[in-house]
Design an enzyme around this catalytic site. Structure first.
Site, PDB file in Angstrom:
ATOM      1  N   GLU A 179       0.812   5.653   0.250  1.00  0.00           N
ATOM      2  CA  GLU A 179       0.113   6.922   0.460  1.00  0.00           C
ATOM      3  C   GLU A 179       0.893   7.972  -0.319  1.00  0.00           C
ATOM      4  O   GLU A 179       2.129   7.988  -0.293  1.00  0.00           O
ATOM      5  CB  GLU A 179       0.036   7.278   1.945  1.00  0.00           C
ATOM      6  CG  GLU A 179      -0.693   6.246   2.792  1.00  0.00           C
ATOM      7  CD  GLU A 179      -2.152   6.053   2.403  1.00  0.00           C
ATOM      8  OE1 GLU A 179      -2.739   6.994   1.833  1.00  0.00           O
ATOM      9  OE2 GLU A 179      -2.698   4.965   2.672  1.00  0.00           O
ATOM     10  N   ASP A 219       0.856  -1.189   0.000  1.00  0.00           N
ATOM     11  CA  ASP A 219       0.000   0.000   0.000  1.00  0.00           C
ATOM     12  C   ASP A 219       0.887   1.231   0.000  1.00  0.00           C
ATOM     13  O   ASP A 219       1.940   1.249   0.651  1.00  0.00           O
ATOM     14  CB  ASP A 219      -0.923   0.027   1.215  1.00  0.00           C
ATOM     15  CG  ASP A 219      -1.900   1.200   1.147  1.00  0.00           C
ATOM     16  OD1 ASP A 219      -2.874   1.116   0.372  1.00  0.00           O
ATOM     17  OD2 ASP A 219      -1.677   2.204   1.849  1.00  0.00           O
ATOM     18  N   ASP A 255      -3.249   0.034   6.487  1.00  0.00           N
ATOM     19  CA  ASP A 255      -4.017  -0.445   5.337  1.00  0.00           C
ATOM     20  C   ASP A 255      -3.396  -1.697   4.729  1.00  0.00           C
ATOM     21  O   ASP A 255      -4.111  -2.608   4.292  1.00  0.00           O
ATOM     22  CB  ASP A 255      -4.127   0.650   4.278  1.00  0.00           C
ATOM     23  CG  ASP A 255      -5.102   1.752   4.679  1.00  0.00           C
ATOM     24  OD1 ASP A 255      -5.698   1.663   5.769  1.00  0.00           O
ATOM     25  OD2 ASP A 255      -5.258   2.714   3.904  1.00  0.00           O
ATOM     26  N   HIS A 257      -5.756   4.880   6.128  1.00  0.00           N
ATOM     27  CA  HIS A 257      -4.965   5.789   5.306  1.00  0.00           C
ATOM     28  C   HIS A 257      -3.552   5.986   5.854  1.00  0.00           C
ATOM     29  O   HIS A 257      -2.849   6.897   5.435  1.00  0.00           O
ATOM     30  CB  HIS A 257      -5.673   7.125   5.085  1.00  0.00           C
ATOM     31  CG  HIS A 257      -7.081   6.963   4.604  1.00  0.00           C
ATOM     32  ND1 HIS A 257      -7.380   6.247   3.455  1.00  0.00           N
ATOM     33  CD2 HIS A 257      -8.262   7.375   5.126  1.00  0.00           C
ATOM     34  CE1 HIS A 257      -8.697   6.249   3.297  1.00  0.00           C
ATOM     35  NE2 HIS A 257      -9.255   6.914   4.290  1.00  0.00           N
TER      36      HIS A 257
END
Length: 224
Positions: free
Chosen positions: A37, A35, A198, A193
């Site tokens: 961000e 994941d 996540d 987030h």
């Protein structure tokens, strides 16, 4: 490039006689959950701000489990675009004194080292990215690899497992939080987030779906 041509180029990495259960389960690929961000939606122009990866293991009964987590806060590359809305959405504070971000190259080098170790342990030839809306994560991963001229990328460049799709099939839910709830996986929206949170929840979801399929008789390993 066709998938078959790409796989043929990688075949020399693992003996054709390899029978490790994980390699057998996914045709020589090791699922690794990722994941990211970011500072926006454009992988070419927007900053990579956090990245996490979870390697997946398999127990003696053939069931998957999240094995090891790697997590880094990442320094935006020079000239990177960062949308204010993205920071508000993720809650990332770039000037936080405890952020302790590292360069893209440093983060990827360490993650890739761990992934290659897991590949060797599982007799697999290549990692395959697992993500929730995986094309987004794979796009940013590939962009960072290219930007830093990293030659040894253990991930398949275009194939991935998308847990949004898998959860839609298994539970009728495509939003990560709702899919986890349907799968009886605890999910704290206040922690969402964060790349680490996540990724770990996506790993639980992926393992749960694959394991449930096995329990239903949808996968029989070579010992069955």
């Amino acid at each position: 490039m066709s998938e078959d041509l790409y796989e043929d180029d990688q075949d020399s990495q693992v003996s054709s006689g390899s029978r490790h259960p994980m390699a057998e389960r996914f045709r020589g690929y090791l699922p690794v959950v990722v994941d990211v961000e970011t500072g926006g939606f454009n992988s070419a122009t927007d900053a990579l701000l956090e990245i996490a990866a979870v390697t997946i293991g398999m127990d003696e009964k053939g069931f998957l489990f999240p094995e090891h987590t790697y997590f880094y806060r990442v320094e935006p590359f020079e000239g990177a675009n960062i949308e204010a809305a993205a920071l508000e959405f993720t809650g990332i504070k770039l000037d936080h004194p405890l952020r302790m971000a590292v360069s893209e190259e440093s983060a990827l080098t360490d993650i890739f080292r761990g992934v290659r170790k897991a590949l060797k342990a599982n007799g697999c030839k290549r990692a395959i990215l697992v993500g929730h809306n995986s094309s987004f994560d794979l796009g940013f991963l590939n962009a960072a690899v290219a930007r830093n001229d990293i030659k040894r990328n253990p991930f398949h460049p275009f194939s991935s497992f998308d847990t949004a799709t898998l959860a839609g099939l298994a539970y009728g839910q495509t939003v990560l939080a709702r899919a986890c709830q349907s799968a009886d996986i605890d999910f704290d929206g206040r922690e969402a987030h964060s790349a680490r949170y996540d990724t770990e929840k996506t790993a639980e979801l992926f393992c749960g779906i694959v394991n449930r399929w096995k329990e239903m008789g949808g996968w029989r390993d070579f010992n069955d």
